[in-house]
Design a protein around this motif. Structure first.
Motif, PDB file in Angstrom:
ATOM      1  N   TRP A 158       0.671   8.755   5.938  1.00 28.06           N
ATOM      2  CA  TRP A 158      -0.682   8.386   6.051  1.00 28.06           C
ATOM      3  C   TRP A 158      -0.601   6.839   6.787  1.00 28.06           C
ATOM      4  O   TRP A 158      -1.823   6.302   6.824  1.00 28.06           O
ATOM      5  N   VAL A 204       0.689  -1.201  -0.154  1.00 29.78           N
ATOM      6  CA  VAL A 204      -0.139   0.140   0.022  1.00 29.78           C
ATOM      7  C   VAL A 204       0.766   1.362  -0.056  1.00 29.78           C
ATOM      8  O   VAL A 204       1.750   1.343   0.923  1.00 29.78           O
ATOM      9  N   LYS A 231       8.882  15.773  -2.070  1.00 26.64           N
ATOM     10  CA  LYS A 231       9.540  16.862  -1.129  1.00 26.64           C
ATOM     11  C   LYS A 231      10.535  16.544  -0.547  1.00 26.64           C
ATOM     12  O   LYS A 231      11.031  17.862   0.002  1.00 26.64           O
ATOM     13  N   THR A 236       8.081  11.694  -0.640  1.00 26.56           N
ATOM     14  CA  THR A 236       9.249  11.480  -1.743  1.00 26.56           C
ATOM     15  C   THR A 236       9.608  12.566  -2.573  1.00 26.56           C
ATOM     16  O   THR A 236      10.715  13.107  -2.784  1.00 26.56           O
ATOM     17  N   GLY A 286       5.409   5.525  -2.704  1.00 19.03           N
ATOM     18  CA  GLY A 286       6.541   6.381  -2.656  1.00 19.03           C
ATOM     19  C   GLY A 286       7.806   5.747  -2.732  1.00 19.03           C
ATOM     20  O   GLY A 286       7.990   4.327  -3.161  1.00 19.03           O
ATOM     21  N   TYR A 312       7.194  15.094   6.934  1.00 18.52           N
ATOM     22  CA  TYR A 312       8.034  14.090   7.534  1.00 18.52           C
ATOM     23  C   TYR A 312       7.076  13.118   8.160  1.00 18.52           C
ATOM     24  O   TYR A 312       5.967  13.492   8.449  1.00 18.52           O
ATOM     25  N   GLY A 337       7.791   2.024  -0.808  1.00 21.46           N
ATOM     26  CA  GLY A 337       6.911   1.012  -1.636  1.00 21.46           C
ATOM     27  C   GLY A 337       7.643   0.447  -2.828  1.00 21.46           C
ATOM     28  O   GLY A 337       7.674  -0.766  -3.141  1.00 21.46           O
ATOM     29  N   GLY A 352      16.696  15.269  -0.518  1.00 19.05           N
ATOM     30  CA  GLY A 352      17.548  14.345  -1.055  1.00 19.05           C
ATOM     31  C   GLY A 352      18.872  14.003  -0.423  1.00 19.05           C
ATOM     32  O   GLY A 352      19.750  13.414  -0.983  1.00 19.05           O
ATOM     33  N   GLY A 386      12.304  11.624   8.460  1.00 16.55           N
ATOM     34  CA  GLY A 386      13.231  12.462   7.676  1.00 16.55           C
ATOM     35  C   GLY A 386      14.541  11.466   7.141  1.00 16.55           C
ATOM     36  O   GLY A 386      15.468  12.297   6.673  1.00 16.55           O
ATOM     37  N   HIS A 387      14.257  10.440   7.333  1.00 17.18           N
ATOM     38  CA  HIS A 387      15.323   9.646   6.511  1.00 17.18           C
ATOM     39  C   HIS A 387      15.049   8.687   5.694  1.00 17.18           C
ATOM     40  O   HIS A 387      15.834   7.585   5.261  1.00 17.18           O
ATOM     41  N   GLY A 388      13.668   8.706   5.250  1.00 17.00           N
ATOM     42  CA  GLY A 388      13.005   7.822   4.197  1.00 17.00           C
ATOM     43  C   GLY A 388      13.728   7.508   3.048  1.00 17.00           C
ATOM     44  O   GLY A 388      13.525   6.381   2.345  1.00 17.00           O
ATOM     45  N   MET A 438      17.023   8.448   2.274  1.00 15.17           N
ATOM     46  CA  MET A 438      18.386   7.637   2.317  1.00 15.17           C
ATOM     47  C   MET A 438      18.299   6.364   3.001  1.00 15.17           C
ATOM     48  O   MET A 438      19.235   5.401   2.746  1.00 15.17           O
ATOM     49  N   VAL A 443      -0.042  -0.725  -4.776  1.00 17.82           N
ATOM     50  CA  VAL A 443      -1.448  -0.015  -4.901  1.00 17.82           C
ATOM     51  C   VAL A 443      -1.171   1.750  -4.504  1.00 17.82           C
ATOM     52  O   VAL A 443      -0.434   1.721  -3.221  1.00 17.82           O
ATOM     53  N   GLU A 444      -1.568   2.547  -5.357  1.00 18.37           N
ATOM     54  CA  GLU A 444      -1.200   3.923  -4.973  1.00 18.37           C
ATOM     55  C   GLU A 444      -2.500   4.567  -5.274  1.00 18.37           C
ATOM     56  O   GLU A 444      -3.122   4.737  -6.476  1.00 18.37           O
TER      57      GLU A 444
HETATM   58  C1  LIG Z   1      10.791  18.793   3.296  1.00 23.75           C
HETATM   59  C2  LIG Z   1      11.247  17.398   3.343  1.00 23.75           C
HETATM   60  C3  LIG Z   1      12.661  17.320   3.429  1.00 23.75           C
HETATM   61  C4  LIG Z   1      13.030  15.870   3.519  1.00 23.75           C
HETATM   62  N1  LIG Z   1      14.474  15.588   3.132  1.00 23.75           N
HETATM   63  C5  LIG Z   1      14.700  14.359   3.255  1.00 23.75           C
HETATM   64  C6  LIG Z   1      16.185  14.123   3.119  1.00 23.75           C
HETATM   65  O1  LIG Z   1      17.066  14.888   2.954  1.00 23.75           O
HETATM   66  N2  LIG Z   1      16.811  12.674   3.175  1.00 23.75           N
HETATM   67  C7  LIG Z   1      15.761  11.630   3.309  1.00 23.75           C
HETATM   68  O2  LIG Z   1      16.328  10.655   3.649  1.00 23.75           O
HETATM   69  N3  LIG Z   1      14.474  12.012   3.748  1.00 23.75           N
HETATM   70  C8  LIG Z   1      13.933  13.254   3.643  1.00 23.75           C
HETATM   71  N4  LIG Z   1      12.791  13.475   3.847  1.00 23.75           N
HETATM   72  C9  LIG Z   1      11.806  12.432   4.374  1.00 23.75           C
HETATM   73  C10 LIG Z   1      11.655  11.237   3.306  1.00 23.75           C
HETATM   74  O3  LIG Z   1      10.965  12.266   2.066  1.00 23.75           O
HETATM   75  C11 LIG Z   1      10.474  10.279   3.638  1.00 23.75           C
HETATM   76  O4  LIG Z   1      10.856   9.974   4.659  1.00 23.75           O
HETATM   77  C12 LIG Z   1      10.038   9.432   2.461  1.00 23.75           C
HETATM   78  O5  LIG Z   1       9.848  10.001   1.383  1.00 23.75           O
HETATM   79  C13 LIG Z   1       9.028   8.487   2.962  1.00 23.75           C
HETATM   80  O6  LIG Z   1       8.725   7.773   1.751  1.00 23.75           O
HETATM   81  P1  LIG Z   1       7.378   6.780   1.637  1.00 23.75           P
HETATM   82  O7  LIG Z   1       7.355   6.124   0.407  1.00 23.75           O
HETATM   83  O8  LIG Z   1       7.115   6.055   3.125  1.00 23.75           O
HETATM   84  O9  LIG Z   1       6.371   8.224   1.796  1.00 23.75           O
HETATM   85  P2  LIG Z   1       5.437   8.746   0.588  1.00 23.75           P
HETATM   86  O10 LIG Z   1       6.292   9.346  -0.518  1.00 23.75           O
HETATM   87  O11 LIG Z   1       4.520  10.029   0.973  1.00 23.75           O
HETATM   88  O12 LIG Z   1       4.553   7.861  -0.198  1.00 23.75           O
HETATM   89  C14 LIG Z   1       3.484   7.171   0.361  1.00 23.75           C
HETATM   90  C15 LIG Z   1       2.374   6.948  -0.731  1.00 23.75           C
HETATM   91  O13 LIG Z   1       1.240   6.280   0.049  1.00 23.75           O
HETATM   92  C16 LIG Z   1       0.088   6.803  -0.860  1.00 23.75           C
HETATM   93  N5  LIG Z   1      -0.873   6.270  -0.008  1.00 23.75           N
HETATM   94  C17 LIG Z   1      -1.257   6.815   1.199  1.00 23.75           C
HETATM   95  N6  LIG Z   1      -2.424   6.558   1.547  1.00 23.75           N
HETATM   96  C18 LIG Z   1      -3.059   5.578   0.791  1.00 23.75           C
HETATM   97  C19 LIG Z   1      -4.075   4.810   0.451  1.00 23.75           C
HETATM   98  N7  LIG Z   1      -4.976   4.827   1.604  1.00 23.75           N
HETATM   99  N8  LIG Z   1      -4.342   4.040  -0.722  1.00 23.75           N
HETATM  100  C20 LIG Z   1      -3.363   4.113  -1.535  1.00 23.75           C
HETATM  101  N9  LIG Z   1      -2.053   4.767  -1.369  1.00 23.75           N
HETATM  102  C21 LIG Z   1      -1.842   5.526  -0.093  1.00 23.75           C
HETATM  103  C22 LIG Z   1       0.430   8.170  -0.851  1.00 23.75           C
HETATM  104  O14 LIG Z   1      -0.397   8.647  -1.791  1.00 23.75           O
HETATM  105  C23 LIG Z   1       1.946   8.070  -1.372  1.00 23.75           C
HETATM  106  O15 LIG Z   1       2.109   7.986  -2.618  1.00 23.75           O
HETATM  107  C24 LIG Z   1      12.207  14.743   3.779  1.00 23.75           C
HETATM  108  C25 LIG Z   1      10.833  15.041   3.752  1.00 23.75           C
HETATM  109  C26 LIG Z   1      10.327  16.464   3.579  1.00 23.75           C
HETATM  110  C27 LIG Z   1       8.967  16.672   3.670  1.00 23.75           C
END
Ligand SMILES: Cc1cc2nc3c(=O)[nH]c(=O)nc-3n(C[C@H](O)[C@H](O)[C@H](O)COP(=O)(O)OP(=O)(O)OC[C@H]3O[C@@H](n4cnc5c(N)ncnc54)[C@H](O)[C@@H]3O)c2cc1C
Length: 385
Positions: free
Chosen positions: A208, A11, A48, A46, A14, A312, A17, A51, A338-340, A342, A35-36
């Motif tokens: 979320w 689920v 935002k 991701t 980003g 975050y 997943g 990097g 904030g480390h997702g 990396m 699923v997205e």
């Molecule tokens: C300003 C900022 C700066 C950052 N800088 C860094 C950095 O320098 N280095 C670093 O390592 N990390 C950094 N991060 C953190 C990093 O962006 C996150 O830790 C990482 O992107 C998390 O990835 P994710 O795939 O878990 O989340 P996401 O990218 O948010 O992906 C989650 C996905 O789940 C989907 N979703 C949610 N609910 C549902 C649902 N009910 N059904 C289907 N799909 C759903 C969403 O649409 C989304 O696409 C930063 C974050 C921010 C905001």
């Protein structure tokens, strides 16, 4: 065309997943549905992210996650047609405070013991690395040469493209509205497009994630917290490639962002909640910190249109929550704080091992279990940025 039963459903598409999908595929597990709910992958946190990638952490767990990610990123760069953008420009931590310098030196010794490429720098050495910054007040710093930057969406797309080529199924525009249950186990997901059965469902829903966990009756301590990046106007007074500079005294981070400089600062008073709107008043907080360390940026001004905010996904101890949820068939890969970006490679890799082989073989991720909160075994990361 998607079918109705899979081995594994992920689920959220980003960087987490997509990384999991990629490493599942590498282990030969391709009966996977990703699923997205949005049209495109990676539009959440991701897209935002700043990097940054660093191994300069204060816990063995976070260090190991970074070192494994760096190793995997090196392998991907060599192996992939697509670009992850891993650029070893370094992370440079600075201080003008004698107590902080003591802490920084302890950190360096701890990190070196755990295999991190990091060295202490004198004021003169720092001035040599970043001559455009004010350095006359500094006492010392630390520099990690394998640290640097990744292209967050580049990494995500690299994983997704390869996962698709290996045969996993991507289902965009599909909101997961509930989890399917049978005899106390999770057996699939309910979406606006219908039900999909699976032996295992994995929560990769970023900020979320708590909502998805609630559908399984799991209390997941992950909260969205806004993080903002201020971008200056164009400047040629800073080289095109600079390290991530962390002024530990003010909490300011600076990196090149296009023709300008991106400035980040973690506001300790930021309330939890889904707030993705950049607040122009944040510039008032960042500008004095910027002028203190980088007076050269005064002429560049601030570009409001390029500045941004995102969330975050924060866990109470600033470590990820990876592995079994306590509910059979339901797994977690959340709370990266904030480390997702990396840690995405390491997280996808070890969770794929757990799901396919029954055990994370490469890294002991037992300390990242969600059980640690009930057991009072929290980890403690001091280097939170
Ligand atoms: C300003 C900022 C700066 C950052 N800088 C860094 C950095 O320098 N280095 C670093 O390592 N990390 C950094 N991060 C953190 C990093 O962006 C996150 O830790 C990482 O992107 C998390 O990835 P994710 O795939 O878990 O989340 P996401 O990218 O948010 O992906 C989650 C996905 O789940 C989907 N979703 C949610 N609910 C549902 C649902 N009910 N059904 C289907 N799909 C759903 C969403 O649409 C989304 O696409 C930063 C974050 C921010 C905001």
């Amino acid at each position: 065309m998607s079918k109705s039963k899979y081995d594994i459903i992920i689920v959220g598409a980003g960087v987490i997943g997509c990384s999991l999908a990629y490493y599942l595929g590498k282990l030969g597990c391709t009966d996977v549905l990703l699923v997205e709910r949005e049209e495109f992958a990676g539009t959440g946190s991701t897209s935002k992210a700043n990097g940054g990638i660093r191994a300069q952490f204060s816990t063995e767990m976070n260090i190991n996650m970074s070192l494994l990610s760096m190793q995997l990123l090196d392998a991907m760069e060599a192996d992939m047609l697509s670009e992850t953008g891993y650029r070893k420009a370094g992370y440079l931590f600075l201080t003008a405070d004698s107590q902080r310098w003591q802490i920084l030196q302890k950190n360096i010794a701890f990190q070196q013991q755990h295999g991190v490429t990091v060295e202490p720098l004198s004021r003169q050495q720092i001035a040599g690395k970043i001559p455009f910054a004010r350095t006359d007040d500094l006492i010392g710093g630390s520099f990690g040469a394998r640290d640097g930057f990744i292209d967050p969406n580049g990494l995500m797309n690299a994983c997704l493209t390869r996962a698709l080529a290996m045969g996993i199924t991507y289902l965009p525009n599909t909101n997961v509205i509930d989890l399917l249950k049978s005899d106390g186990s999770i057996t699939g997901v309910r979406t606006a497009a219908g039900d999909f059965q699976a032996d295992m469902a994995v929560n990769c829903a970023g900020s979320w994630a708590k909502e998805i966990a609630e559908m399984a009756g799991v209390d997941l301590p992950v909260e969205p917290v806004r993080r903002q990046i201020v971008v200056t106007g164009p400047t040629d007074k800073v080289p095109r490639v600079i390290p991530m500079i962390v002024d530990t005294d003010t909490g300011l981070l600076a990196r090149r962002e296009g023709d300008g400089v991106g400035l980040a600062y973690s506001n300790p008073d930021e309330p939890a909640g889904q707030n993705w709107i950049f607040d122009p008043e944040f510039i008032e907080v960042v500008a004095p910190k910027m002028l203190e360390r980088f007076p050269v940026l005064e002429d560049a001004g601030i570009d409001f249109r390029l500045s941004w905010a995102g969330c975050y996904e924060v866990s109470p101890d600033h470590h990820a929550i990876i592995g079994e949820s306590g509910v059979p068939g339901f797994y977690l890969c959340n709370g990266f704080s904030g480390h997702g970006v990396m840690h995405a490679s390491a997280a996808g890799f070890v969770l794929a091992e757990m799901l396919v082989k029954g055990r994370a073989e490469t890294l002991d991720i037992a300390p990242l279990s969600v059980r640690r909160f009930a057991d009072g075994k929290l980890l403690h990361e001091m280097n939170v940025l």
